[in-house]
Design a protein around this motif. Sequence first.
Motif, PDB file in Angstrom:
ATOM      1  N   THR A 133       5.139   1.643  -0.228  1.00 43.40           N
ATOM      2  CA  THR A 133       3.854   1.508  -0.925  1.00 43.40           C
ATOM      3  C   THR A 133       3.542   2.701  -1.829  1.00 43.40           C
ATOM      4  O   THR A 133       2.451   2.764  -2.402  1.00 43.40           O
ATOM      5  CB  THR A 133       2.702   1.347   0.097  1.00 43.40           C
ATOM      6  OG1 THR A 133       2.772   2.419   1.026  1.00 43.40           O
ATOM      7  CG2 THR A 133       2.778   0.037   0.826  1.00 43.40           C
ATOM      8  N   MET A 153      -2.683  -4.182   0.852  1.00 39.66           N
ATOM      9  CA  MET A 153      -2.341  -3.262   1.938  1.00 39.66           C
ATOM     10  C   MET A 153      -3.494  -3.181   2.929  1.00 39.66           C
ATOM     11  O   MET A 153      -4.594  -2.766   2.578  1.00 39.66           O
ATOM     12  CB  MET A 153      -2.048  -1.879   1.320  1.00 39.66           C
ATOM     13  CG  MET A 153      -1.839  -0.785   2.314  1.00 39.66           C
ATOM     14  SD  MET A 153      -0.157  -0.754   2.913  1.00 39.66           S
ATOM     15  CE  MET A 153      -0.338   0.219   4.385  1.00 39.66           C
ATOM     16  N   VAL A 165      -3.135   3.125  -3.143  1.00 38.32           N
ATOM     17  CA  VAL A 165      -2.396   1.854  -3.262  1.00 38.32           C
ATOM     18  C   VAL A 165      -3.183   0.848  -4.115  1.00 38.32           C
ATOM     19  O   VAL A 165      -3.019  -0.357  -3.979  1.00 38.32           O
ATOM     20  CB  VAL A 165      -2.042   1.242  -1.881  1.00 38.32           C
ATOM     21  CG1 VAL A 165      -1.029   2.088  -1.150  1.00 38.32           C
ATOM     22  CG2 VAL A 165      -3.289   1.036  -1.023  1.00 38.32           C
TER      23      VAL A 165
END
Lengths: 284, 335
Positions: A50, A80, B183
């Motif tokens: 990631t 995620m 992310v």
Amino acid sequence: MITVQNLYHSYNKDDNYAVKDVSFEIPKGEVFGFLGPSGAGKSTTQGILTGLLQLQKGNVTVAGYDVKEIKRKMFNQIGMSFEQSNVYSKMTAKENLKFYAKLFDVPTRDPDELLEIVGLEGKGKIRAGEFSKGMKHRLTFARSMLNNPELWFLDEPTTGLDPAIASVIKGIVKEQNEKGVTVFLTTHNMYIADELCDRVAFIIDGDIHLIDSPKNLKLEYGESKVEVEYGDNGKLKTETFSTLDEKDKKKLADIIAKQNIQTMHTKEATLEEIFIKVTGRELI
Amino acid sequence: MFKKTLTIFKRDLHVSYRDFMSLFMIVIPIILAFAVNAFAPGIEDTTVNLVFIEGENTETIAYLEDFAKITKVKDYDSLEKRVLRRDNIVGFVGEGEDAYILTQGNEPEDVVMFAKLLKTYSEYDRKVEDSTAIIKDFGVKTSPTKILWANMGILLTSLLAGMLISLNIVEEKMDNTISAINVAPISRTAWIFGKSIMGILVALIGCSAMVLILGLAGTVNFLQLLIFVFVSSLISIMIGFLEGVNSDDVMTAVASTKMVMLPLAASVAGYEFLSAKWQWVMYWSPFYWVYKGNLSILNGDFTWLELLWHSAIVLGIAALVFAYVAPRIRKGLEN
């Protein structure tokens, strides 16, 4: 969807590797379980996939992107869900989702719809700081679905949740997978892995010991047994019989015919038992 | 990128309004300005306070009102009590031959002397028009004390703007949300810019508000002020990020800010109290140059060349510090 070749990672950049020579591939639409005890290298591997950790050695492609040089737009395709909930405590549940939605360059889902899916309907206007641990976890999980990810990283998605909510979460994972979403599931909970995963990888001390489907593993490593509980002259007896051994089969048939059966269960090996058998280690 | 930067800024602004400490930091320049206005003496403020007994010296009072602040009390006991209070006030008692000046005894000599002179002028009926003195000035109408406070207020505002950034980062660390941002499809640069806007705006708006409230708008070149505050706030932003990534909770961040107050206070003290030949001792401190530059801006005598020169020095020191702290900031934002 994910290709990992000869992946190594050392936190101190020496020969003391947290992950060593890890290789695997995950095709599109698969639910892949990455199983191992704490400190096995699960989070390190996931961190590299990631982009949270820098790739040191090996080749990794995620959703068609080489993670050597992470492109931020890659995260438009990725969702995620973290093990440790990470939402803004001073913002309401809905504000949290709306804020993250604005960071994506792709169409995002309606925050109210997501809150409803994870059982937080009517809680949108409450600050996340006032949520229980489980509610925060569900909000984190909901956030991971905002961008309709093609690849979904789930880190211990049911940890700390009550069985009813955990069941809802598992249902959502199955539903998304049926829609073609690829899932990378990191967990030490073998029951969830058994229920959700198409294939699992056992990782210990940074090494992958095996990769296979739960079904194949059970066939290969499990023993087919039946446990019977029956009344014999007023006493309750429990016996286990192999379903392969002819002598056991006959004895079992005899008990079924003559005795008063209270309970009867097949005793196939659990994924946890197989893990211990294969790795020689327990999942702690 | 601009849209996402704005999203980060709007989130920080939104959350800051919900946090007492952040809100306090946003409004403190305005509170400070009003406080300075209330307590700092203006240039028109008299240097002497006189107290009289009601009904006595009516002609003298009428004469002296143009030169001193007059207080009237009902009788001698009250006058005595008033004079004995801690401030510097001089009592005028009696009339004609019996008249005398009453003091505590610890007043500055010039205060007593000025009171004596005023009494003399009054007795001889001297007017201001009688003076032949020609006065020339540079046109500075602001009290030096007010400029000193305004300058320290501007420095403090910049520092608090940086602290606001550190509090926002600490909030992200406590909520563990930096990993979620890492992310998300937003670049680190956009995120840092988004976080910085808050600090820059608070510094720019806070310092401008302070100058306006203090009534310094007439002497200050606002463009120079905004440019220089922007330059100096870069130092504060850097400090804010460094404090943020190194602090795990609000109290640690506040403690770190207190530590930064030390070089800041040293810079102000250095500029004000060191003799010219020792000023170089403080050249290392960006706060010294900021204070020095702000002082010229507030006095209205900062040239553009000086602005450029001071900005270059501040930016140069900031770049050196940044080169040293950047890896630590980067590492702190990785998880």
